[in-house]
Design a protein around this motif. Structure first.
Motif, PDB file in Angstrom:
ATOM      1  N   GLY A  76       0.781  -1.227   0.000  1.00 60.92           N
ATOM      2  CA  GLY A  76       0.000   0.000   0.000  1.00 60.92           C
ATOM      3  C   GLY A  76       0.809   1.272   0.000  1.00 60.92           C
ATOM      4  N   SER A  77       2.134   1.175  -0.135  1.00 57.85           N
ATOM      5  CA  SER A  77       2.976   2.371  -0.085  1.00 57.85           C
ATOM      6  C   SER A  77       3.223   2.994  -1.451  1.00 57.85           C
ATOM      7  N   GLY A  78       2.590   2.456  -2.500  1.00 58.46           N
ATOM      8  CA  GLY A  78       2.827   2.982  -3.845  1.00 58.46           C
ATOM      9  C   GLY A  78       1.933   4.149  -4.187  1.00 58.46           C
ATOM     10  N   TYR A  79       1.902   4.500  -5.462  1.00 60.65           N
ATOM     11  CA  TYR A  79       1.080   5.610  -5.945  1.00 60.65           C
ATOM     12  C   TYR A  79       0.463   5.210  -7.274  1.00 60.65           C
ATOM     13  N   PRO A  80      -0.601   5.851  -7.733  1.00 58.65           N
ATOM     14  CA  PRO A  80      -1.153   7.129  -7.237  1.00 58.65           C
ATOM     15  C   PRO A  80      -2.193   6.998  -6.128  1.00 58.65           C
ATOM     16  N   TYR A  81      -2.761   5.777  -5.891  1.00 56.08           N
ATOM     17  CA  TYR A  81      -3.884   5.677  -4.962  1.00 56.08           C
ATOM     18  C   TYR A  81      -3.588   4.860  -3.714  1.00 56.08           C
ATOM     19  N   GLY A  82      -2.371   4.346  -3.584  1.00 55.59           N
ATOM     20  CA  GLY A  82      -2.035   3.580  -2.392  1.00 55.59           C
ATOM     21  C   GLY A  82      -2.795   2.274  -2.270  1.00 55.59           C
ATOM     22  N   LEU A  83      -3.111   1.631  -3.402  1.00 56.05           N
ATOM     23  CA  LEU A  83      -3.774   0.331  -3.354  1.00 56.05           C
ATOM     24  C   LEU A  83      -2.824  -0.719  -2.780  1.00 56.05           C
ATOM     25  N   HIS A  84      -3.379  -1.780  -2.211  1.00 57.72           N
ATOM     26  CA  HIS A  84      -2.524  -2.828  -1.688  1.00 57.72           C
ATOM     27  C   HIS A  84      -3.114  -4.196  -2.031  1.00 57.72           C
ATOM     28  N   GLY A  85      -2.218  -5.201  -2.095  1.00 59.96           N
ATOM     29  CA  GLY A  85      -2.624  -6.574  -2.346  1.00 59.96           C
ATOM     30  C   GLY A  85      -3.420  -6.762  -3.612  1.00 59.96           C
ATOM     31  N   ASP A  86      -4.504  -7.529  -3.504  1.00 58.66           N
ATOM     32  CA  ASP A  86      -5.324  -7.856  -4.671  1.00 58.66           C
ATOM     33  C   ASP A  86      -6.150  -6.681  -5.171  1.00 58.66           C
ATOM     34  N   GLU A  87      -6.132  -5.565  -4.454  1.00 62.19           N
ATOM     35  CA  GLU A  87      -6.803  -4.371  -4.987  1.00 62.19           C
ATOM     36  C   GLU A  87      -6.106  -3.884  -6.255  1.00 62.19           C
ATOM     37  N   ILE A  88      -4.843  -4.189  -6.393  1.00 65.28           N
ATOM     38  CA  ILE A  88      -4.072  -3.778  -7.573  1.00 65.28           C
ATOM     39  C   ILE A  88      -4.440  -4.699  -8.730  1.00 65.28           C
ATOM     40  N   PRO A  89      -4.824  -4.159  -9.891  1.00 62.89           N
ATOM     41  CA  PRO A  89      -5.181  -5.020 -11.031  1.00 62.89           C
ATOM     42  C   PRO A  89      -4.049  -5.977 -11.397  1.00 62.89           C
ATOM     43  N   GLU A  90      -4.424  -7.158 -11.863  1.00 63.25           N
ATOM     44  CA  GLU A  90      -3.430  -8.200 -12.154  1.00 63.25           C
ATOM     45  C   GLU A  90      -2.395  -7.728 -13.168  1.00 63.25           C
ATOM     46  N   GLU A  95      12.802   5.210 -12.454  1.00 63.74           N
ATOM     47  CA  GLU A  95      11.958   4.077 -12.118  1.00 63.74           C
ATOM     48  C   GLU A  95      12.142   3.741 -10.640  1.00 63.74           C
ATOM     49  N   PRO A  96      11.131   3.206  -9.966  1.00 66.97           N
ATOM     50  CA  PRO A  96      11.278   2.851  -8.562  1.00 66.97           C
ATOM     51  C   PRO A  96      12.087   1.568  -8.408  1.00 66.97           C
ATOM     52  N   LEU A  97      13.330   1.685  -7.933  1.00 67.57           N
ATOM     53  CA  LEU A  97      14.144   0.503  -7.727  1.00 67.57           C
ATOM     54  C   LEU A  97      13.752  -0.169  -6.418  1.00 67.57           C
ATOM     55  N   PRO A  98      13.707  -1.484  -6.414  1.00 71.07           N
ATOM     56  CA  PRO A  98      13.257  -2.175  -5.216  1.00 71.07           C
ATOM     57  C   PRO A  98      14.088  -1.850  -3.991  1.00 71.07           C
ATOM     58  N   ALA A  99      15.402  -1.634  -4.174  1.00 71.72           N
ATOM     59  CA  ALA A  99      16.264  -1.403  -3.030  1.00 71.72           C
ATOM     60  C   ALA A  99      16.064  -0.026  -2.422  1.00 71.72           C
ATOM     61  N   GLN A 100      15.368   0.879  -3.149  1.00 74.78           N
ATOM     62  CA  GLN A 100      15.195   2.259  -2.676  1.00 74.78           C
ATOM     63  C   GLN A 100      13.738   2.643  -2.822  1.00 74.78           C
ATOM     64  N   PRO A 101      12.872   2.062  -2.052  1.00 72.51           N
ATOM     65  CA  PRO A 101      11.447   2.215  -2.297  1.00 72.51           C
ATOM     66  C   PRO A 101      10.908   3.598  -2.051  1.00 72.51           C
ATOM     67  N   LYS A 102      11.543   4.412  -1.229  1.00 72.12           N
ATOM     68  CA  LYS A 102      10.956   5.670  -0.839  1.00 72.12           C
ATOM     69  C   LYS A 102      11.546   6.884  -1.534  1.00 72.12           C
ATOM     70  N   GLU A 103      12.677   6.712  -2.200  1.00 70.00           N
ATOM     71  CA  GLU A 103      13.402   7.897  -2.633  1.00 70.00           C
ATOM     72  C   GLU A 103      13.201   8.258  -4.089  1.00 70.00           C
ATOM     73  N   HIS A 104      12.708   7.352  -4.903  1.00 68.86           N
ATOM     74  CA  HIS A 104      12.687   7.610  -6.342  1.00 68.86           C
ATOM     75  C   HIS A 104      11.287   7.359  -6.888  1.00 68.86           C
TER      76      HIS A 104
END
Length: 460
Positions: free
Chosen positions: A354-368, A450-459
């Motif tokens: 749920g930490s992503g954007y634009p809507y902060g969806l989490h789990g199965d709420e995110i389209p496949e 692009e959001p790199l996995p190792a830096q989830p909050k900065e990019h």
């Protein structure tokens, strides 16, 4: 206008002389040529070719009138079964000369098409006659000799196919300077199945033509084939338009953001690898490929100065870049054929926790599809060399994805990508020109887009 090489002109001239020699016996006095049948079949073949040259009819049918002589070969194969070889060759001439030509010079191309088709029909008629096609077809109340009639029809279709592909390979070698092996490669394989179908349709036309119902009944065979060709042409026209739309959007993104050039196509490819591994049906593979290719189309709405900035992004600039999924969704909202790809474009930066954007969806709420593209996007970002970062080895990138599975990425999608990489491998690619500065200093390296996995909050 393209200049035809001398070798090709000689080749076309020889084909024309050969076609003339084949048709000449039908024109001699006392040849007993069945001119009524010749005229009807030649007119029918020519009539089938005319719509492709008629612009008014093409516009009325949405530009999807079937083009090319291949759609109407059943008429010629019926002629090969019904007529003597020299007369059968004549039936090919009017339609071939009237057929649409898309590239100049038109006259030599039409002459070549007429000569090649006449030679193929002549050879097919000889083959059918040698196998007793006249007796096998029956006449009037006589019942056709089935299944034997399939033999002369099949042999005629095979001969027709072999002669045409041999002649077409020859003209490719003469006109394009190709070595013989390259000129003929693949021609027979592509033509064999369609010509087999044309041969069966030609046999049905010939049987009905010789039956008590007469020539008019043979049209009931040709009409369904013509309609199916029209539908097929319309499908390919729409598909070509779809591909052109996708290509134009991707090129626009590549021009604007030079740091990620080629990234879109690779994400589309990786997305298809994941989808196949998950067992998605074929009709969804195109959609997931479109989603991967167009996932960054929203960057067209981001100011170029932000995309190409050399140096760290400010919080405000980062927020601007984070708007690109919404921009992309707005851009493609009206493109109906994208289907579920539109949701993937909007949500490919969402995260499982749920930490992503634009809507902060989490789990199965995110389209496949968005979960598929998120993994493909991050993987390519890590394994591509760009102006501001070196590519990570594939095992390192995979380890990062696995470490972030469950928090940033769907573990199913990560596992599917790992399995696909084991099967097919991966070829990393340079996505920006680094020749001028192969090792940029740290203070001039722009942050990853692009959001790199190792830096989830900065990019972004």
């Amino acid at each position: 206008m393209k200049v035809i090489p001398r070798a090709a002109r000689v080749y076309i001239g020889c084909a024309l002389l050969g076609a003339g020699a084949c048709a000449l016996p039908a024109l001699r006095p006392g040849a007993a040529t069945p001119w009524s049948t010749v005229a009807l079949l030649a007119a029918l073949y020519a009539l089938c070719e005319l719509p492709a040259r008629c612009r008014l009819l093409g516009r009325a049918l949405g530009g999807s009138v079937p083009m090319g002589t291949g759609s109407f070969f059943p008429v010629l194969l019926a002629a090969a079964l019904l007529l003597p070889p020299s007369a059968a060759a004549l039936t090919a001439l009017p339609g071939s000369l009237l057929a649409r030509v898309d590239e100049p010079p038109a006259a030599p191309r039409r002459a070549w098409r007429a000569a090649a088709t006449a030679l193929a029909v002549w050879a097919a008629a000889h083959t059918a006659g040698a196998l007793g096609s006249a007796e096998a077809l029956g006449h009037g109340p006589d019942v056709p000799d089935f299944p034997y009639a399939l033999l002369p029809a099949g042999a005629a279709a095979l001969t027709f196919c072999l002669v045409l592909t041999a002649l077409d390979g020859g003209i490719r070698a003469a006109a394009d300077g190709l070595p013989p092996r390259a000129a003929w490669r693949g021609l027979l394989g592509r033509a064999l199945a369609p010509h087999t179908v044309h041969g069966l349709a030609g046999l049905m036309m010939a049987v009905l033509w010789r039956s008590t119902h007469g020539p008019v009944s043979a049209l009931f065979v040709l009409l369904p084939m013509y309609i199916s060709c029209w539908v097929f042409a319309q499908y390919h026209r729409e598909r070509a338009a779809h591909q052109a739309t996708i290509r134009a959007l991707v090129q626009a993104v590549d021009i604007k953001d030079r740091y990620t050039r080629g990234h879109s196509e690779r994400v589309g490819h990786a997305s298809v690898l994941i989808a196949r591994e998950l067992g998605m049906p074929e009709d969804r593979l195109d959609v997931v490929r479109f989603a991967g290719i167009l996932h960054d189309v929203g960057k067209l709405g981001v100011p170029t100065r932000v995309l190409r900035k050399d140096g760290p992004l400010t919080p405000e600039e980062r927020r601007i870049i984070e708007l690109h999924p919404e921009y992309g969704h707005e851009m493609v909202r009206g493109i109906g054929f994208l289907g579920d790809a539109r949701a993937a474009i909007l949500h490919h930066h969402e995260r499982m926790d749920g930490s992503g954007y634009p809507y902060g969806l989490h789990g199965d709420e995110i389209p496949e599809f968005a979960r598929v593209v998120a993994v493909a996007d991050a993987f390519d970002a890590m394994t591509s060399t760009r102006s501001y970062s070196r590519a990570r080895p594939v095992p390192t990138a995979v380890a990062e994805l696995e470490r972030c599975a469950g928090t940033h990425f769907d573990p199913r999608m990560v596992a599917a990508l790992v399995s696909a990489l084991d099967r097919h491998g991966w070829q990393p690619a340079v996505t920006a020109d680094t020749a001028e500065d192969p090792a940029p200093s740290a203070e001039h390296v722009p942050p990853p887009r692009e959001p790199l996995p190792a830096q989830p909050k900065e990019h972004a």
